[in-house]
Design an enzyme around this catalytic site. Structure first.
Site, PDB file in Angstrom:
ATOM      1  N   TYR A  38       0.829  -1.196   0.000  1.00  0.00           N
ATOM      2  CA  TYR A  38       0.000   0.000   0.000  1.00  0.00           C
ATOM      3  C   TYR A  38       0.880   1.269   0.000  1.00  0.00           C
ATOM      4  O   TYR A  38       0.462   2.312  -0.465  1.00  0.00           O
ATOM      5  CB  TYR A  38      -0.885   0.043   1.253  1.00  0.00           C
ATOM      6  N   GLY A  39       2.055   1.136   0.585  1.00  0.00           N
ATOM      7  CA  GLY A  39       2.919   2.307   0.819  1.00  0.00           C
ATOM      8  C   GLY A  39       3.103   3.230  -0.373  1.00  0.00           C
ATOM      9  O   GLY A  39       3.052   4.451  -0.237  1.00  0.00           O
ATOM     10  N   CYS A  69      -1.642  -1.376   9.911  1.00  0.00           N
ATOM     11  CA  CYS A  69      -0.813  -0.941   8.786  1.00  0.00           C
ATOM     12  C   CYS A  69      -0.624   0.562   8.934  1.00  0.00           C
ATOM     13  O   CYS A  69      -1.617   1.293   9.031  1.00  0.00           O
ATOM     14  CB  CYS A  69      -1.543  -1.269   7.486  1.00  0.00           C
ATOM     15  N   ASN A  70       0.608   0.997   8.977  1.00  0.00           N
ATOM     16  CA  ASN A  70       0.854   2.431   9.144  1.00  0.00           C
ATOM     17  C   ASN A  70       0.322   3.239   7.964  1.00  0.00           C
ATOM     18  O   ASN A  70      -0.246   4.313   8.140  1.00  0.00           O
ATOM     19  CB  ASN A  70       2.344   2.690   9.307  1.00  0.00           C
ATOM     20  N   THR A 181       4.944  -1.607   9.542  1.00  0.00           N
ATOM     21  CA  THR A 181       4.791  -2.954  10.106  1.00  0.00           C
ATOM     22  C   THR A 181       6.016  -3.848   9.928  1.00  0.00           C
ATOM     23  O   THR A 181       6.254  -4.746  10.718  1.00  0.00           O
ATOM     24  CB  THR A 181       3.623  -3.669   9.395  1.00  0.00           C
ATOM     25  N   HIS A 182       6.766  -3.612   8.853  1.00  0.00           N
ATOM     26  CA  HIS A 182       7.883  -4.517   8.540  1.00  0.00           C
ATOM     27  C   HIS A 182       9.157  -4.203   9.326  1.00  0.00           C
ATOM     28  O   HIS A 182      10.031  -5.044   9.444  1.00  0.00           O
ATOM     29  CB  HIS A 182       8.229  -4.429   7.054  1.00  0.00           C
TER      30      HIS A 182
HETATM   31  N1  DGL Z   1       1.913  -2.379   6.112  1.00  0.00           N
HETATM   32  C1  DGL Z   1       2.593  -1.273   5.481  1.00  0.00           C
HETATM   33  C2  DGL Z   1       2.851  -0.183   6.523  1.00  0.00           C
HETATM   34  O1  DGL Z   1       2.918  -0.432   7.711  1.00  0.00           O
HETATM   35  C3  DGL Z   1       3.901  -1.695   4.847  1.00  0.00           C
HETATM   36  C4  DGL Z   1       3.722  -2.506   3.603  1.00  0.00           C
HETATM   37  C5  DGL Z   1       3.006  -1.755   2.504  1.00  0.00           C
HETATM   38  O2  DGL Z   1       3.536  -0.760   1.987  1.00  0.00           O
HETATM   39  O3  DGL Z   1       1.911  -2.174   2.181  1.00  0.00           O
HETATM   40  O4  DGL Z   1       2.983   0.947   6.164  1.00  0.00           O
END
Ligand code: DGL
Length: 258
Positions: A38-39, A69-70, A181-182
């Site tokens: 999503y980023g 998810c941030n 999250t990662h």
């Molecule tokens: N889950 C996303 C976040 O915490 C990281 C992975 C993504 O870009 O989807 O921002």
């Protein structure tokens, strides 16, 4: 039941932390692996996906939603709160709160995806409570694919990290928010590169504590079940996702593809 969603498997860092703190609660996770990451996507697209993910979890019986998810938390929280009538918790506020409490000199770094950094949400939340703080933000778009490739200990990952963290090195930050999250999976490398005097804030752990406190304050939100069930759904399953999930839980995780 607690419903948790993320763009993929990174949010399992949040799910795992919640499971450890609240082992008696049922939990359903949805990872949108088919559309990850999503980023790099636009806020409109992330909002659309987040609505879909929330509807899926509500269909499964979620009584509380955690946006694990941030990127989605940064841009979709307000829309989800207006649209759905269950509590919607996110990962930004708990991490921002911890940073506010932790930083002594008011110089705080934030690293995250492009969507999170561009939203400026950490800066807004931190300075709203502590206007004396100066926030230094760096988007680190290459870190998510490196973690997904399981390149956790590769020379290239260390080099890229050094490059991303370089602008923060001479800013005298005493606190660094891992706003993705990662990044907990890169914690040791990040700590080694930013220096051991800098406090790292792990948004997954902070969020789990926040969810626990929320449920203590609002016990009627979740109906009690005798046996806690933990289910992990995903919109796709890839070799990389299965590996990341296994690394996060230190055991294989069954992803139910829908
Ligand atoms: N889950 C996303 C976040 O915490 C990281 C992975 C993504 O870009 O989807 O921002």
């Amino acid at each position: 039941m607690i419903g948790i969603f993320d763009s993929g498997v990174g949010g399992l860092t949040v799910a795992r932390a919640i499971e450890q703190l609240l082992p008696d609660h049922s939990l359903t996770y949805y990872g949108d692996i088919a559309k990850t990451p999503y980023g790099p996507k636009s806020p409109e697209t992330i909002i659309k996906y987040s609505i879909h993910n929330t509807e899926f979890l509500l269909d499964k019986g979620a009584e509380l939603i955690v946006i694990a998810c941030n990127s989605a938390s940064s841009v979709a929280t307000e829309t989800l709160r207006k649209r759905f009538h269950v509590p919607i918790l996110e990962v930004i506020s708990p991490a921002a709160q911890r940073a506010i409490q932790t930083s002594k000199n008011g110089r705080i770094g934030v690293i995250g995806t492009r969507a999170t950094i561009k939203s400026g949400v950490y800066e807004k939340k931190i300075t709203a409570e502590r206007p004396d703080c100066t926030i230094f933000q760096v988007a680190c778009p290459l870190l998510v694919p490196l973690v997904e490739e399981d390149w956790l200990n590769k020379r290239e990952t260390k080099m890229i990290l050094r490059r991303y963290l370089h602008p923060l090195k001479n800013k005298q930050i005493d606190t660094l928010v891992l706003g993705c999250t990662h990044y907990p999976l890169l914690k040791n490398l990040i700590q080694a590169r930013i220096g051991k005097k800098v406090n790292l804030i792990d948004s997954s752990i902070e969020t789990a504590h926040y969810v626990k406190d929320f449920l203590i304050r609002n016990p009627s939100v979740i109906s009690k079940s005798k046996d806690a069930t933990h289910r992990y759904y995903a919109s796709d399953s890839t070799e990389a996702a299965i590996q990341v999930a296994k690394r996060i839980f230190s055991r294989p995780v069954e992803l139910i593809v829908i």
